[in-house]
Design an enzyme around this catalytic site. Structure first.
Site, PDB file in Angstrom:
ATOM      1  N   CYS A 248       6.131  -0.313   7.391  1.00 41.52           N
ATOM      2  CA  CYS A 248       5.734   0.919   6.702  1.00 41.52           C
ATOM      3  C   CYS A 248       6.911   1.414   5.877  1.00 41.52           C
ATOM      4  O   CYS A 248       8.038   1.437   6.366  1.00 41.52           O
ATOM      5  CB  CYS A 248       5.327   1.982   7.725  1.00 41.52           C
ATOM      6  SG  CYS A 248       4.755   3.513   6.954  1.00 41.52           S
ATOM      7  N   LEU A 249       6.638   1.815   4.645  1.00 38.56           N
ATOM      8  CA  LEU A 249       7.706   2.317   3.770  1.00 38.56           C
ATOM      9  C   LEU A 249       8.307   3.611   4.315  1.00 38.56           C
ATOM     10  O   LEU A 249       9.423   3.961   3.939  1.00 38.56           O
ATOM     11  CB  LEU A 249       7.164   2.528   2.355  1.00 38.56           C
ATOM     12  CG  LEU A 249       6.738   1.237   1.632  1.00 38.56           C
ATOM     13  CD1 LEU A 249       6.007   1.568   0.334  1.00 38.56           C
ATOM     14  CD2 LEU A 249       7.940   0.329   1.365  1.00 38.56           C
TER      15      LEU A 249
ATOM     16  N   GLY B 238       0.838  -1.191   0.000  1.00 39.11           N
ATOM     17  CA  GLY B 238       0.000   0.000   0.000  1.00 39.11           C
ATOM     18  C   GLY B 238       0.872   1.240   0.000  1.00 39.11           C
ATOM     19  O   GLY B 238       2.060   1.164   0.325  1.00 39.11           O
TER      20      GLY B 238
ATOM     21  N   HIS C 265      -4.304   0.985   7.728  1.00 43.62           N
ATOM     22  CA  HIS C 265      -2.956   1.570   7.814  1.00 43.62           C
ATOM     23  C   HIS C 265      -2.850   2.784   6.874  1.00 43.62           C
ATOM     24  O   HIS C 265      -2.311   3.829   7.256  1.00 43.62           O
ATOM     25  CB  HIS C 265      -1.931   0.479   7.465  1.00 43.62           C
ATOM     26  CG  HIS C 265      -0.506   0.919   7.364  1.00 43.62           C
ATOM     27  ND1 HIS C 265       0.478   0.460   8.219  1.00 43.62           N
ATOM     28  CD2 HIS C 265       0.126   1.760   6.506  1.00 43.62           C
ATOM     29  CE1 HIS C 265       1.643   1.010   7.879  1.00 43.62           C
ATOM     30  NE2 HIS C 265       1.454   1.795   6.835  1.00 43.62           N
ATOM     31  N   GLU C 266      -3.387   2.652   5.654  1.00 42.80           N
ATOM     32  CA  GLU C 266      -3.305   3.749   4.669  1.00 42.80           C
ATOM     33  C   GLU C 266      -4.211   4.914   5.063  1.00 42.80           C
ATOM     34  O   GLU C 266      -3.819   6.075   4.930  1.00 42.80           O
ATOM     35  CB  GLU C 266      -3.663   3.257   3.258  1.00 42.80           C
ATOM     36  CG  GLU C 266      -2.828   2.100   2.717  1.00 42.80           C
ATOM     37  CD  GLU C 266      -1.338   2.250   2.885  1.00 42.80           C
ATOM     38  OE1 GLU C 266      -0.840   3.396   2.981  1.00 42.80           O
ATOM     39  OE2 GLU C 266      -0.651   1.213   2.951  1.00 42.80           O
TER      40      GLU C 266
ATOM     41  N   HIS D 225      -2.547   7.054   7.488  1.00 44.18           N
ATOM     42  CA  HIS D 225      -1.597   7.997   6.875  1.00 44.18           C
ATOM     43  C   HIS D 225      -2.309   9.290   6.455  1.00 44.18           C
ATOM     44  O   HIS D 225      -1.752  10.382   6.595  1.00 44.18           O
ATOM     45  CB  HIS D 225      -0.951   7.383   5.631  1.00 44.18           C
ATOM     46  CG  HIS D 225       0.254   6.521   5.903  1.00 44.18           C
ATOM     47  ND1 HIS D 225       1.387   6.988   6.553  1.00 44.18           N
ATOM     48  CD2 HIS D 225       0.524   5.231   5.589  1.00 44.18           C
ATOM     49  CE1 HIS D 225       2.294   6.013   6.617  1.00 44.18           C
ATOM     50  NE2 HIS D 225       1.792   4.921   6.046  1.00 44.18           N
TER      51      HIS D 225
ATOM     52  N   GLN E 189       2.977  10.002   1.909  1.00 47.23           N
ATOM     53  CA  GLN E 189       4.297   9.349   1.892  1.00 47.23           C
ATOM     54  C   GLN E 189       5.156   9.808   0.717  1.00 47.23           C
ATOM     55  O   GLN E 189       6.369   9.639   0.738  1.00 47.23           O
ATOM     56  CB  GLN E 189       4.144   7.819   1.851  1.00 47.23           C
ATOM     57  CG  GLN E 189       3.509   7.258   3.116  1.00 47.23           C
ATOM     58  CD  GLN E 189       3.398   5.752   3.036  1.00 47.23           C
ATOM     59  OE1 GLN E 189       2.459   5.222   2.463  1.00 47.23           O
ATOM     60  NE2 GLN E 189       4.356   5.051   3.614  1.00 47.23           N
TER      61      GLN E 189
HETATM   62  O1  GNR Z   1       4.194  -2.643   2.508  1.00 45.56           O
HETATM   63  C1  GNR Z   1       3.561  -2.532   3.555  1.00 45.56           C
HETATM   64  N1  GNR Z   1       3.295  -3.643   4.273  1.00 45.56           N
HETATM   65  C2  GNR Z   1       2.397  -3.673   5.345  1.00 45.56           C
HETATM   66  C3  GNR Z   1       2.388  -4.803   6.159  1.00 45.56           C
HETATM   67  C4  GNR Z   1       1.508  -4.902   7.201  1.00 45.56           C
HETATM   68  C5  GNR Z   1       0.624  -3.867   7.442  1.00 45.56           C
HETATM   69  C6  GNR Z   1       0.634  -2.733   6.657  1.00 45.56           C
HETATM   70  C7  GNR Z   1       1.510  -2.629   5.602  1.00 45.56           C
HETATM   71  S1  GNR Z   1       1.493  -1.232   4.593  1.00 45.56           S
HETATM   72  C8  GNR Z   1       3.141  -1.194   4.031  1.00 45.56           C
HETATM   73  C9  GNR Z   1       3.330  -0.097   2.998  1.00 45.56           C
HETATM   74  C10 GNR Z   1       3.078   1.250   3.618  1.00 45.56           C
HETATM   75  O2  GNR Z   1       3.854   1.802   4.355  1.00 45.56           O
HETATM   76  N2  GNR Z   1       1.932   1.808   3.376  1.00 45.56           N
HETATM   77  O3  GNR Z   1       1.626   2.986   3.946  1.00 45.56           O
HETATM   78 NI    NI Z   2       2.788   3.077   5.790  1.00 50.36          NI
END
Ligand code: GNR
Ligand code: NI
Length: 193
Positions: free
Chosen positions: A108-109, A46, A150-151, A154, A51
């Protein structure tokens, strides 16, 4: 389309509440295409617009990417195969979430190299506009539900570490600083500090 640099925490753009999209035009669609390309290149499941330093309520998700061999560097064909089920979300809103929780090990990236267990609702229903500006509803569970939450976090200036105790959060941010020092090539290739 372009691969855009991914902002590493801490940075104010990751703490801001992003603005809703009021008109879905070619500029927005080009941004979404670039976000998807950036996500597959990273790779991630995601990516939210803050980001890549765009404070707007857009996110892309693909939780169906194939597992890859970590030892060999991916070529263009391998990266192309990551595109299985791309999903685009504009102005997403959670309209229902289950009482039942689920714990998932999140990454998270914007926090490369860092992982922690986060508890969230197991199932959600989300309302959003798609790539063509059509109103959609999606019921999600499993990894998709975790990723969508999670997104959306953000877009509201929240990182997964904000769900941890302040002790664990501070520890993770310290470990991130160390990771950044130890991985300058990875940072130069994909991120901005
Ligand atoms: O690549 C991602 N893997 C992930 C693994 C478990 C829960 C959430 C994520 S999202 C993350 C990419 C990211 O930072 N998205 O904002
Ligand atoms: Ni993230």
């Amino acid at each position: 389309m372009a691969i855009l640099p991914i902002q590493i925490a801490p940075h104010p753009v990751l703490k801001r509440v992003a603005d809703p999209v009021d008109k879905i035009d070619d500029k927005i669609r080009t941004l979404m295409d670039s976000m998807l390309e950036t996500m597959y290149n990273a790779p991630g499941i995601g990516l939210a617009a803050p980001q890549i330093r765009e404070s707007v309520r857009i996110m892309v998700v693909d939780v169906d990417q194939p597992r890859e061999d970590d030892d060999v560097p991916p070529d263009a064909a391998t990266i192309a195969k990551r595109r299985v089920k791309p999903r685009f979300f504009i102005n997403p809103e959670i309209i229902w979430s289950s009482e039942e929780p689920n714990v998932y090990e999140e990454g998270c990236l914007s926090l490369p190299g860092q992982y922690a267990e986060v508890e969230r609702p197991k199932k959600i229903r989300v309302k959003y506009l798609d790539y063509d500006g059509q109103l959609q509803e999606l019921e999600a569970s499993g990894l998709l539900a975790t990723c969508v939450q999670h997104e959306i976090d953000h877009l509201n200036g929240i990182l997964f570490i904000d769900h941890l105790s302040s002790l664990k959060r501070d520890m993770t941010l310290r470990k991130l600083k160390k990771w950044v020092k130890e991985n300058p090539d990875e940072i130069a290739e994909k991120h901005i500090l």
